[in-house]
Design an enzyme around this catalytic site. Structure first.
Site, PDB file in Angstrom:
ATOM      1  CG  ASP A 123      12.938  -1.002  -0.448  1.00  0.00           C
ATOM      2  OD1 ASP A 123      12.471  -0.564   0.613  1.00  0.00           O
ATOM      3  OD2 ASP A 123      12.232  -1.262  -1.448  1.00  0.00           O
TER       4      ASP A 123
ATOM      5  CD  GLU B 240      11.260  -1.700  -6.208  1.00  0.00           C
ATOM      6  OE1 GLU B 240      11.453  -0.469  -6.178  1.00  0.00           O
ATOM      7  OE2 GLU B 240      11.086  -2.385  -5.198  1.00  0.00           O
TER       8      GLU B 240
ATOM      9  CG  ASP C 113      15.014  -0.978  -4.119  1.00  0.00           C
ATOM     10  OD1 ASP C 113      15.721   0.048  -4.241  1.00  0.00           O
ATOM     11  OD2 ASP C 113      13.766  -0.930  -4.079  1.00  0.00           O
TER      12      ASP C 113
ATOM     13  CD  GLU D  26      12.909  -4.866  -2.745  1.00  0.00           C
ATOM     14  OE1 GLU D  26      12.638  -3.676  -3.022  1.00  0.00           O
ATOM     15  OE2 GLU D  26      12.291  -5.529  -1.892  1.00  0.00           O
TER      16      GLU D  26
ATOM     17  CG  ASP E 211       8.056  -7.681   0.738  1.00  0.00           C
ATOM     18  OD1 ASP E 211       9.275  -7.868   0.733  1.00  0.00           O
ATOM     19  OD2 ASP E 211       7.526  -6.594   0.449  1.00  0.00           O
TER      20      ASP E 211
ATOM     21  CG  ASP F  86       7.830   7.958   2.006  1.00  0.00           C
ATOM     22  OD1 ASP F  86       6.775   7.380   2.287  1.00  0.00           O
ATOM     23  OD2 ASP F  86       8.734   7.445   1.314  1.00  0.00           O
TER      24      ASP F  86
ATOM     25  CG  HIS G  24       7.239   6.239  -1.565  1.00  0.00           C
ATOM     26  ND1 HIS G  24       7.823   5.585  -0.523  1.00  0.00           N
ATOM     27  CD2 HIS G  24       7.060   5.312  -2.538  1.00  0.00           C
ATOM     28  CE1 HIS G  24       8.019   4.315  -0.845  1.00  0.00           C
ATOM     29  NE2 HIS G  24       7.573   4.118  -2.069  1.00  0.00           N
TER      30      HIS G  24
ATOM     31  CG  HIS H 174      10.733  -7.048  -5.120  1.00  0.00           C
ATOM     32  ND1 HIS H 174      10.414  -5.813  -5.619  1.00  0.00           N
ATOM     33  CD2 HIS H 174      10.461  -7.003  -3.802  1.00  0.00           C
ATOM     34  CE1 HIS H 174       9.975  -5.045  -4.630  1.00  0.00           C
ATOM     35  NE2 HIS H 174       9.997  -5.746  -3.514  1.00  0.00           N
TER      36      HIS H 174
ATOM     37  CE  LYS I 291       6.745  -7.313  -2.897  1.00  0.00           C
ATOM     38  NZ  LYS I 291       6.395  -6.377  -1.807  1.00  0.00           N
TER      39      LYS I 291
ATOM     40  CG  MET J 262      15.283   6.662  -6.465  1.00  0.00           C
ATOM     41  SD  MET J 262      13.910   6.399  -5.304  1.00  0.00           S
ATOM     42  CE  MET J 262      14.282   4.757  -4.702  1.00  0.00           C
TER      43      MET J 262
ATOM     44  CG  ASP K 255      11.023  -5.219   2.782  1.00  0.00           C
ATOM     45  OD1 ASP K 255      11.482  -5.544   1.671  1.00  0.00           O
ATOM     46  OD2 ASP K 255      10.011  -4.506   2.921  1.00  0.00           O
TER      47      ASP K 255
HETATM   48  C1  GCO Z   1       7.991  -3.020  -1.624  1.00  0.00           C
HETATM   49  C2  GCO Z   1       8.835  -2.198  -2.574  1.00  0.00           C
HETATM   50  C3  GCO Z   1       8.853  -0.739  -2.245  1.00  0.00           C
HETATM   51  C4  GCO Z   1       9.440   0.092  -3.368  1.00  0.00           C
HETATM   52  C5  GCO Z   1       9.222   1.543  -3.119  1.00  0.00           C
HETATM   53  C6  GCO Z   1       9.924   2.404  -4.127  1.00  0.00           C
HETATM   54  O1  GCO Z   1       8.150  -4.230  -1.654  1.00  0.00           O
HETATM   55  O2  GCO Z   1       7.183  -2.461  -0.892  1.00  0.00           O
HETATM   56  O3  GCO Z   1      10.131  -2.709  -2.569  1.00  0.00           O
HETATM   57  O4  GCO Z   1       9.573  -0.544  -1.056  1.00  0.00           O
HETATM   58  O5  GCO Z   1      10.792  -0.143  -3.533  1.00  0.00           O
HETATM   59  O6  GCO Z   1       7.872   1.780  -3.132  1.00  0.00           O
HETATM   60  O7  GCO Z   1       9.131   2.684  -5.172  1.00  0.00           O
HETATM   61 MN    MN Z   2      11.924  -1.868  -3.346  1.00  0.00          MN
HETATM   62 MN    MN Z   3      10.232  -4.718  -1.677  1.00  0.00          MN
END
Ligand code: GCO
Ligand code: MN
Ligand code: MN
Length: 384
Positions: free
Chosen positions: A287, A181, A245, A217, A255, A57, A54, A220, A183, A88, A257
């Protein structure tokens, strides 16, 4: 089989993934800050191909121009010396309080304009590193209460922003592909465009729809209990799988991850097999982040684990495709798929209406999917 990650596997990680410090709503950071330069060195060490970021970041939100330039210079040098690409780039439209009511969909037009400006600058930054894909995750584009706006107004505002950004992409000659993306929730109670399918429908309404695809993702699609591989397949079939992702998630939970393949290995297997079978050649972006229990070595274990699991499933997919009994069962399935209704014509439809089907006979034979699935399980369990 060594399952060593190589550049041609196109494994990438976001700075925010390996740089995750284990902060959660109930506790503070447990790991030290990982600078972008150190993250790149670590990714090279574990065998990754690329790094994503980002805007913030890499460059702090209030950095002055000179600071920005020196950060960019240093980061580019680190990428070049370690052979790490930036496939990306993306923009953070969720962290700042300014985005508490959304970014492209906020009610305040100044917030919307600021969000578009911030995205243009993030596109400039990504272009400096040769990023080809620009991901947009609308984490704050949603509501706690539907009293605040009509959801179809939010869709119109999102469209206006996307059309604007596509024109900017053309004007600057960046050649980005945008990947949207979806979610369903978190951090908002409800996020607009909750699934990949929602974005696929929306993209068709854009001025430059050829420039816009999706970034599905695993977590998601899994949070609401959907099948990630089906979402990916729909995107692929529509020519819209611009990025992916990879992580893992248990349905119905927050969430998580999790490390790729660690919660639902069978789902991950079908996903990897699908990507490999159709010849997806974009980045395989993880991700996800390491457990909060881990130190820096544990973060490496996490990153290595994501890639190794992917490669193990790639190998399992090849075994599946080569397995003689599976092939014979697939041939039996294919033998029943002879024809179908074809294209409509008045004559053909008259013919179809005139055909007689023995519906009892159609259900007279078992389909052997139990056996097919057991063979799959035996490959997954390593006893084939
Ligand atoms: C989340 C998202 C993020 C995005 C990222 C890319 O659940 O926080 O997956 O990780 O992928 O912001 O734009
Ligand atoms: Mn993501
Ligand atoms: Mn995510």
């Amino acid at each position: 089989m060594t399952f060593e990650p190589k550049p041609e596997h196109k494994f990438s990680f976001g700075l925010w993934t390996v740089g995750n410090r284990g902060r959660d709503p109930f506790g503070e950071a447990v790991r030290d800050t990982l600078t972008p330069v150190d993250a790149v060195k670590m990714l090279a060490e574990v065998g990754a191909y690329g790094v994503n970021f980002h805007d913030n970041d890499l460059v702090p939100i209030d950095a002055a121009a000179a600071e920005r330039d020196s950060i960019v210079r240093e980061f580019r040098a680190a990428c070049e010396s370690s052979g790490i690409k930036v496939p990306m780039a993306t923009v953070n439209l969720f962290y700042e309080a300014a985005f508490r009511d959304g970014a492209f969909t906020a009610n305040d037009a100044n917030v919307r304009s600021y969000a578009v400006q911030k995205t243009m600058r993030a596109m400039d930054l990504g272009a400096e590193f040769g990023a080809e894909t620009f991901v947009l995750w609308g984490g704050r584009e949603g509501v706690e209460t539907d009293a605040c706006r009509r959801p179809d107004d939010a869709i119109k505002r999102f469209r206006e922003a996307m059309n604007y950004l596509c024109e900017y992409n053309i004007a600057q000659g960046y050649g980005y592909k945008f990947a949207l993306e979806a979610k369903p929730n978190e951090p908002r109670a409800d996020i607009y465009f909750p699934t990949t399918g929602s974005y696929l429908a929306f993209i068709e309404s854009l001025d430059h729809k050829e420039m816009v695809g999706v970034n599905p993702e695993v977590a998601h699609e899994t949070m609401p209990g959907l099948n990630m591989m089906h979402a990916v397949a729909q995107a692929w079939e529509a020519g819209k799988l611009f990025h992916i992702d990879l992580n893992d998630q248990v349905p119905g939970r927050y969430d998580q991850d999790l490390r790729f393949g660690s919660a639902n290995p069978k789902g991950a297997f079908w996903l990897v097999k699908y990507l490999e079978d159709v010849g997806y050649d974009g980045p395989r972006h993880f991700d996800a982040h390491a457990y909060r229990t881990e130190d820096f070595e544990g973060v490496k274990d996490f990153a290595r684990g994501c890639m190794r699991t992917y490669l193990i499933f790639k190998d399992k997919g090849e075994r599946w495709n080569a397995n003689a009994e599976i092939k014979a069962l697939l041939a039996e399935i294919a033998a029943t798929d002879n024809g179908g209704v074809g294209a409509f014509s008045t004559e053909a439809s008259a013919g179809l209406l005139g055909r007689s089907f023995d519906r009892v006979a159609l259900a007279s034979k078992g389909l052997k999917y139990e056996r097919l699935d057991q063979l799959t399980m035996e490959i997954l369990l390593g006893v084939d």
